[in-house]
Write an enzyme that holds these catalytic residues in place. Structure first.
Site, PDB file in Angstrom:
ATOM      1  N   ASN A  92       0.873  -1.184   0.000  1.00 46.73           N
ATOM      2  CA  ASN A  92       0.000   0.000   0.000  1.00 46.73           C
ATOM      3  C   ASN A  92       0.911   1.234   0.000  1.00 46.73           C
ATOM      4  OD1 ASN A  92      -1.894   1.967   0.423  1.00 46.73           O
ATOM      5  ND2 ASN A  92      -2.654   1.150   2.360  1.00 46.73           N
TER       6      ASN A  92
ATOM      7  N   ARG B  13      -2.780  -2.196  -3.238  1.00 47.40           N
ATOM      8  CA  ARG B  13      -3.958  -1.352  -3.037  1.00 47.40           C
ATOM      9  C   ARG B  13      -3.805  -0.132  -3.936  1.00 47.40           C
ATOM     10  NH1 ARG B  13      -6.206   1.328   2.580  1.00 47.40           N
ATOM     11  NH2 ARG B  13      -8.014   2.291   1.609  1.00 47.40           N
TER      12      ARG B  13
ATOM     13  N   HIS C  27     -12.742   3.341  -0.019  1.00 43.22           N
ATOM     14  CA  HIS C  27     -12.791   2.344   1.066  1.00 43.22           C
ATOM     15  C   HIS C  27     -13.508   1.080   0.581  1.00 43.22           C
ATOM     16  CE1 HIS C  27     -12.753   5.719   4.353  1.00 43.22           C
ATOM     17  NE2 HIS C  27     -11.532   5.233   4.209  1.00 43.22           N
TER      18      HIS C  27
ATOM     19  N   ARG D 165     -11.154  15.954   7.127  1.00 46.97           N
ATOM     20  CA  ARG D 165     -11.931  16.349   5.944  1.00 46.97           C
ATOM     21  C   ARG D 165     -13.311  16.855   6.359  1.00 46.97           C
ATOM     22  NH1 ARG D 165     -10.596  10.904   3.542  1.00 46.97           N
ATOM     23  NH2 ARG D 165      -8.595  11.156   2.499  1.00 46.97           N
TER      24      ARG D 165
ATOM     25  N   GLU E 215      -8.566  -4.802   5.622  1.00 45.17           N
ATOM     26  CA  GLU E 215      -8.379  -4.535   4.204  1.00 45.17           C
ATOM     27  C   GLU E 215      -7.241  -5.365   3.613  1.00 45.17           C
ATOM     28  OE1 GLU E 215      -9.419  -0.099   3.341  1.00 45.17           O
ATOM     29  OE2 GLU E 215      -8.873  -0.252   5.448  1.00 45.17           O
TER      30      GLU E 215
END
Ligand code: ADP
Length: 397
Positions: A7, A91, A180, A241, A384
């Site tokens: 990742n 990823r 996601h 965010r 994940e």
């Protein structure tokens, strides 16, 4: 089968070597500060001491080489030969409309990842660099891309289109994509397994509440709506965010503060959310502590976060015309019983009732609703990396 999960961020590379037969993580680690001063590899092999190497890493190629050395290390390593790695799963943030499934990487796939640089400017370039570095370090070993956007490709057009002139959609692909995806896919599948719901007659809402937060509506195992959009900025209030905002705010701040659109977007991505509202921290634990100590801004940030999640759940119940199960996952969803409670307090009209004992539940898979609750509510820890490993395995086995 051993699968290496990679990742890549702009200055970092996270990895895990997973044995898909036993689901064991043989080693995991992170290279930090790639391309900047103070580069560091932290390698955690299963059952052995941690290895920390502080050495300049000028790019992701050097980082991948160091990861390989750590995995093969005489003392701290977990494999003897590169051939013990059967495949590498990457990823990748943005696959645009092109990929709804994991894909074996070839020249064409790399070209598409590059075409998506504009859509994922912070992630797609390092993702591609990582892929090229792994190809060079492990020639002949299959490389697979698993896209964060893939699971959401089943959204109907009415859910993914923005009400802007059609030409921008056609020319630039401006629409909602969602992110996601690996987490929403893994958690919704796991919920189907543990709930006994009929996979072909099920309505599930997955609330992935972490530093990055998003929520999705899943009907019969397929995503029909999700809260993130063209970029991960849309939707819920997150660590830094803003989530949903009137686009007019961008113009207003830009004019008043003499800032460019890029600068305002940077503020909305990195200095807003829980951090911006509370002026304390992006970490939910810190904001909660501040609220308990009497800080008004922290209290409002916590309340606004919960309120937004509840509003999204309400809208997705309407979108699906019902709900069978609500699932909490990621840092806050898995660990914060109070937030789960507060969110579910808004859902009394749906007949949602939680067990008192759920307040203390942390990081464990569990049914947390009472037997008479009209909606089943679960905590399902996301994984994940394991999901990427399993998807990679299914392509290369
Ligand atoms: P990401 O993967 O997006 O970086 P995570 O899913 O790891 O984020 O979630 C990180 C967030 O989870 C942090 O803001 C942290 O405060 C929150 N978190 C972790 N543990 C707890 C806890 N016990 N109580 C409340 N919040 C928690």
């Amino acid at each position: 089968m051993n699968i290496l999960i990679i990742n890549c961020g702009s200055s970092s590379l996270k990895y895990q070597l997973i044995d898909t037969d036993t689901k064991a993580v043989l080693a995991k680690g992170i290279c930090e500060r790639i391309g900047i001063e103070g580069s560091k590899l932290t390698h955690e092999p299963k059952g052995k001491d941690e290895l920390v190497v502080e050495k300049p890493m000028k790019d992701h190629q050097v980082a991948v080489d160091m990861v390989m050395k750590a995995l093969l290390h005489e003392e701290f390593g977990v494999i003897k030969d590169i051939s013990e790695i059967s495949a590498v799963g990457h990823r990748v943030l943005h696959g645009s409309k092109y990929y709804s499934d994991p894909v074996l990487i070839d020249e064409n796939v790399k070209k598409v990842i590059e075409e998506c640089f504009d859509l994922g400017p912070l992630h797609n370039p390092p993702n591609l660099t990582g892929i090229k570095a792994c190809e060079a370090a492990m020639p002949g070993i299959p490389q697979v891309a698993v896209f964060d956007t893939a699971f959401h490709q089943t959204m109907p057009e009415k859910a993914y289109r923005y009400a802007i002139p059609n030409e921008y959609y056609e020319k630039y692909g401006i629409r909602r994509y969602g992110f996601h995806g690996t987490s929403h896919s893994y958690v919704s599948k796991r919920t189907l397994e543990i709930s006994g719901l009929d996979p072909n007659n099920s309505k599930i809402i997955v609330a992935h509440l972490g530093n990055g937060a998003s929520i999705s509506a899943v009907v019969n195992g397929k995503c029909v709506d999700t809260s993130m959009g063209l970029t991960p900025l849309e939707g819920l209030i997150m660590g830094t965010r803003s989530g949903d905002i009137d686009a007019g705010v961008v113009q207003y701040i830009a004019n008043k503060e003499k800032k460019s659109v890029d600068e305002v977007l940077d503020i909305l991505n990195k200095q807003s959310g829980m951090l911006g509202m509370s002026e304390i921290s992006s970490d939910f634990r810190d904001v909660y502590k501040a609220e308990v100590a009497g800080n008004h801004n922290a209290k409002v940030a916590n309340e606004a976060f919960v309120y937004r999640v509840a509003k999204y759940i309400g809208s997705y119940v309407a979108a699906m015309n019902g709900i069978d199960a609500l699932v909490f996952t990621a840092g806050v969803g898995e660990n914060d019983g109070l937030k789960r409670w507060e969110i579910c307090e808004y859902l009394g009209y749906l007949g949602v009732k939680l067990e008192d004992s759920q307040m203390k539940l942390r990081g464990e898979e569990a049914l947390i609703s009472t037997p008479d609750s009209k909606v089943k509510v679960y905590v399902v820890p996301t994984n994940e990396e394991l999901s990427i490993a399993q998807q990679t395995y299914s392509l290369v086995k």
